[in-house]
Write an enzyme that holds these catalytic residues in place. Structure first.
Site, short mmCIF file in Angstrom:
data_model
loop_
_atom_site.label_atom_id
_atom_site.label_comp_id
_atom_site.label_asym_id
_atom_site.label_seq_id
_atom_site.Cartn_x
_atom_site.Cartn_y
_atom_site.Cartn_z
N HIS A 5 30.10 -11.25 21.25
CA HIS A 5 30.30 -11.20 22.69
C HIS A 5 30.16 -12.59 23.30
CE1 HIS A 5 29.65 -6.83 22.18
NE2 HIS A 5 30.34 -6.73 23.29
N LYS A 53 26.18 -12.73 27.76
CA LYS A 53 25.63 -11.40 27.51
C LYS A 53 24.15 -11.51 27.18
CE LYS A 53 26.47 -7.09 24.96
NZ LYS A 53 26.50 -6.28 26.20
#
Length: 249
Positions: free
Chosen positions: A141, A145
């Site tokens: 990600h 995040k």
């Protein structure tokens, strides 16, 4: 027409959800909830308790800390809610399950139809391959995040674990231990960098062969579309706990 309240409307996902709703003819954004200012064409309230606009359903892409006031609001108003936020602890998950006895609650840690298909494929693979194949889940990600591993990686691991006849346990990091891999392990690995929207890969590693099942999200729109589809679906459902499997039926 389903009138939607977007919780977390000033965030990145909140903006994408609003754009998705604006492009549809079966839903409309009635209001937003966010502490931050938002240049929106709908009213925005700083907390759920301040909302005065009537609606049919709430979509939440915000923060785990908002869950309790949100649940109090939707239970009071008898509104369905689609919970897309990740990072809930066990107590919060218990609270949303409790709320589902009174109202429709749609809870999924990933709103992508493709990811949920991947999960079904992984369950089938696990049933066929059994414990003879080691399982490793790798997720990637963007560098903004906060939670790791991703809620989706845990969804995948949980689904595979449920298919196993023997007990499994998750291993998140192996650098601190010097021992051979146990067959009961499901390895989960997190990568954070750049602007990666979401990559999930599941390895089934056996004797002289490896099977890989993967999914790549190329835009946040896939999650927004799933959330709005869930909201439209949920608006006509009775109290209960729902997830993406209900949309796949």
């Amino acid at each position: 027409m389903v009138n939607v309240i977007i919780s977390g409307c000033s965030g990145k996902m909140g903006h994408v959800v609003a754009q998705e709703i604006a492009a549809r003819n079966d839903a409309k954004t009635a209001a937003g909830i966010d502490l931050r200012p938002c240049a929106c064409d709908f009213p925005v309230f700083s907390s759920p308790s301040e909302v005065t606009v009537p609606a049919n359903v709430v979509i939440d892409f915000s923060n785990p800390s908002v869950l309790q006031p949100l649940l109090s609001f939707v239970k009071q108003k008898k509104l369905p809610i689609v919970l897309c936020t990740t990072g809930y602890d066990d107590k919060q998950i218990a609270a949303l399950k409790e709320a589902s006895r009174e109202i429709p609650v749609f809870y999924s840690r990933n709103m992508s139809l493709g990811i949920n298909l991947l999960i079904e494929l992984c369950k089938k693979a696990s049933q066929v391959l059994g414990s003879a194949f080691d399982v490793e889940v790798i997720e990637q990600h963007h560098n903004q995040k906060i939670d790791a591993p991703s809620g989706t990686a845990l969804m995948i691991a949980d689904a595979i674990s449920e298919t196993r006849s023997s007990e499994t346990h998750y291993v998140y990091d192996r650098h601190s231990q010097r021992k051979k891999r146990e067959s009961s392990e499901i390895g989960i690995h997190s990568i954070r960098g750049g602007t990666i929207v979401g990559e999930h890969e599941v390895l089934f590693a056996g004797h002289h062969e490896t099977i890989t099942i993967s999914h790549s999200a190329q835009s946040k729109e896939v999650f927004a579309a799933g959330a709005v589809n869930a909201a439209v679906f949920l608006a006509g459902e009775p109290a209960g706990l729902y997830d993406m499997s209900d949309l796949l039926k």
